[in-house]
Design a protein around this motif. Structure first.
Motif, PDB file in Angstrom:
ATOM      1  N   GLN A 296      -6.299  -3.257  -6.078  1.00 29.73           N
ATOM      2  CA  GLN A 296      -6.783  -3.563  -4.734  1.00 29.73           C
ATOM      3  C   GLN A 296      -8.031  -2.767  -4.365  1.00 29.73           C
ATOM      4  O   GLN A 296      -8.906  -3.268  -3.663  1.00 29.73           O
ATOM      5  N   TYR A 297      -8.072  -1.525  -4.845  1.00 30.06           N
ATOM      6  CA  TYR A 297      -9.159  -0.612  -4.468  1.00 30.06           C
ATOM      7  C   TYR A 297      -9.757  -0.006  -5.733  1.00 30.06           C
ATOM      8  O   TYR A 297      -9.441   1.124  -6.105  1.00 30.06           O
TER       9      TYR A 297
ATOM     10  N   ARG B  95       0.817  -1.209   0.000  1.00 31.11           N
ATOM     11  CA  ARG B  95       0.000   0.000   0.000  1.00 31.11           C
ATOM     12  C   ARG B  95       0.856   1.267   0.000  1.00 31.11           C
ATOM     13  O   ARG B  95       0.334   2.353  -0.220  1.00 31.11           O
TER      14      ARG B  95
ATOM     15  N   ILE C  37      -4.277   6.576   0.295  1.00 30.98           N
ATOM     16  CA  ILE C  37      -3.715   5.468   1.056  1.00 30.98           C
ATOM     17  C   ILE C  37      -2.241   5.745   1.336  1.00 30.98           C
ATOM     18  O   ILE C  37      -1.757   5.572   2.447  1.00 30.98           O
ATOM     19  N   ASP C  38      -1.521   6.195   0.315  1.00 36.43           N
ATOM     20  CA  ASP C  38      -0.143   6.662   0.459  1.00 36.43           C
ATOM     21  C   ASP C  38      -0.141   8.094  -0.046  1.00 36.43           C
ATOM     22  O   ASP C  38      -0.313   8.336  -1.243  1.00 36.43           O
TER      23      ASP C  38
ATOM     24  N   LEU D 277      -2.533  -0.198  -6.688  1.00 35.68           N
ATOM     25  CA  LEU D 277      -3.587   0.296  -5.798  1.00 35.68           C
ATOM     26  C   LEU D 277      -4.967   0.148  -6.434  1.00 35.68           C
ATOM     27  O   LEU D 277      -5.934  -0.235  -5.754  1.00 35.68           O
TER      28      LEU D 277
ATOM     29  N   GLY E 232      -8.916   7.406   0.219  1.00 33.82           N
ATOM     30  CA  GLY E 232      -8.127   6.290   0.710  1.00 33.82           C
ATOM     31  C   GLY E 232      -8.119   6.204   2.219  1.00 33.82           C
ATOM     32  O   GLY E 232      -7.848   5.143   2.780  1.00 33.82           O
TER      33      GLY E 232
END
Length: 457
Positions: free
Chosen positions: A277-278, A141, A382-383, A274, A286
């Motif tokens: 995953q999302y 992530r 997320i990041d 990412l 995020g």
């Protein structure tokens, strides 16, 4: 007569290093198909600037295939329906395609796999997103450990040349590209797009040009007045050149100094990781806490947003970037961050409004890059940068020597010297034609921090 194999082109409009095409060519005659699907992507149907690029890229691809006497079949409509129909009309039962990570393409792949022999191949990233795993087998992530893991798998395989022998298959109905109306008419807002050469040959030329400059990339990429960017992003987005080809060309040109650029190619893989995953990352924060952030709305917020899109914020480097975007379909990367920070922090406007504008106006608007980059700047990702890290346009502009860049794109200021052009209002020499700042830097910063504090209580 041997049944043909269908090659389904999407964002992979090239013949070289195209695993789906190579596999199909090894099996016999091929049917080359591109489907313009404005239904499946929903809100992410390709924007106006991308449509201009697509028209010219498809023209180039059709010309390349034509050298082999293979027509490029064009269909408009829902992708699964169109691919299934062309397979039936041609007698093909097998479809080869490069694997895509966008959620609408993954849904289409799943549906097609239930009715046809769909064979998916890698080639859109340096490595398939699911292959880069932690030691425990999980998914990354955060970029830095992801990049370390990805770098350990490099170099990617050497890019393969286009198949020498390609054979077509009969006559199949095709739309006329001109009937898709991808190009603007009146007004012709794309007249400044002539700085680009879409297509596989244009991508090769861009790569060759950048190879001569890649050793200076780490410094020059931050300087808006210098041609230091690769300008490969739209070619990569439309798949006119493979990431592997870019990696090898850059590394071969500067084996000891290409790492900063190759890391940026790796960032493209990270955003794909990412998205895989999302899938809703283009719409959902995020970090859930930022669902409570009180973004500004209403008439005043709308006026500020429109001033931002038109390059009338009163901050020269922001305005230069927004005007460059409108004129050319592209914006310098450092300025993209400054402009995005200004929208989300100084103006306190939802990052999704900026994402939508970039999606419509960028020729390189990629679902992963556009969504993740906006959330990185906004602090919601997320990041990402912390929300409290607010870029100061009046400081960034002289720091990265943007004076000539401003003169090019904000002609009202072209006669100002370097000492005042970055902040003409602060220096008391702004021409009457140049708008006043929408908000002061300190005021905007304090308002943003106050809004962020509310989600922590």
């Amino acid at each position: 007569m041997t049944a043909p194999t269908l090659v389904w082109f999407r964002q992979d409009l090239r013949l070289s290093d195209q695993a789906a095409l190579a596999a199909a060519a090894s099996e016999g005659p091929i049917v080359a198909l591109y489907v313009l699907d404005d239904d499946g992507p929903g809100d992410w149907r390709i924007g106006g600037a991308q449509r201009w690029w697509l028209h010219h890229s498809l023209t180039a691809l059709a010309k390349s295939l034509g050298r082999h006497r293979i027509p490029l079949i064009l269909r408009r409509g829902e992708a699964v329906t169109a691919v299934t129909a062309v397979a039936k009309e041609s007698g093909a039962t097998r479809v080869h395609a490069l694997r895509h990570i966008e959620p609408w393409w993954q849904a289409a792949e799943e549906a097609l796999a239930g009715t046809l022999d769909l064979v998916l191949h890698p080639g859109q990233q340096l490595a398939d997103p699911g292959e880069i795993r932690t030691g425990a087998g999980g998914r990354y992530r955060i970029f830095t450990p992801f990049w370390r893991a990805l770098a350990a798998t490099l170099p990617p395989p050497k890019p393969q040349p286009a198949p020498k022998h390609l054979h077509g298959h009969g006559e199949i109905r095709s739309d006329r590209l001109e009937d898709w109306d991808l190009l603007p008419t009146k007004p012709d807002w794309a007249k400044g797009f002539d700085v680009w050469t879409p297509g596989e040959d244009g991508a090769a030329e861009a790569m060759e040009d950048f190879a001569d400059r890649v050793s200076a990339y780490d410094h020059d990429r931050n300087m808006p007045s210098i041609d230091g960017s690769s300008r490969l992003s739209p070619h990569l987005h439309f798949g006119e050149i493979s990431p592997a080809a870019v990696w090898h060309a850059a590394h071969d040109a500067a084996p000891h100094s290409a790492d900063p650029f190759l890391r940026e190619v790796g960032w493209r893989d990270f955003t794909a990781n990412l998205v895989d995953q999302y899938p809703k990352i283009g719409r959902q924060n995020g970090r859930d806490a930022y669902d409570r952030l009180p973004w500004r709305t209403g008439a005043a917020a709308d006026r500020d947003f429109h001033a931002w899109t038109e390059g009338r914020t009163g901050y020269p480097i922001v305005d230069a970037g927004m005007r460059q975007l409108w004129a050319t379909g592209w914006m310098h990367n450092r300025v993209r961050m400054i402009a995005a920070s200004f929208l989300t922090k100084h103006l306190l406007l939802d990052w999704r409004r900026g994402e939508r504008w970039f999606w419509e106006t960028l020729v390189d608007a990629d679902y992963g890059n556009n969504s993740v980059n906006w959330q990185w700047v906004a602090g919601t990702g997320i990041d990402s940068n912390p929300f409290g890290r607010i870029m100061a346009p009046l400081t960034q502009s002289p720091k990265f020597d943007a004076a000539d860049y401003i003169r090019l794109w904000v002609p009202e200021l072209r006669d100002l010297p370097d000492t005042t052009i970055h902040d003409p209002h602060g220096a008391g020499c702004a021409p009457k034609a140049y708008p006043a700042p929408l908000i002061g830097h300190r005021e905007g910063r304090e308002r943003a921090l106050a809004a962020a504090a509310k989600i922590k209580t």
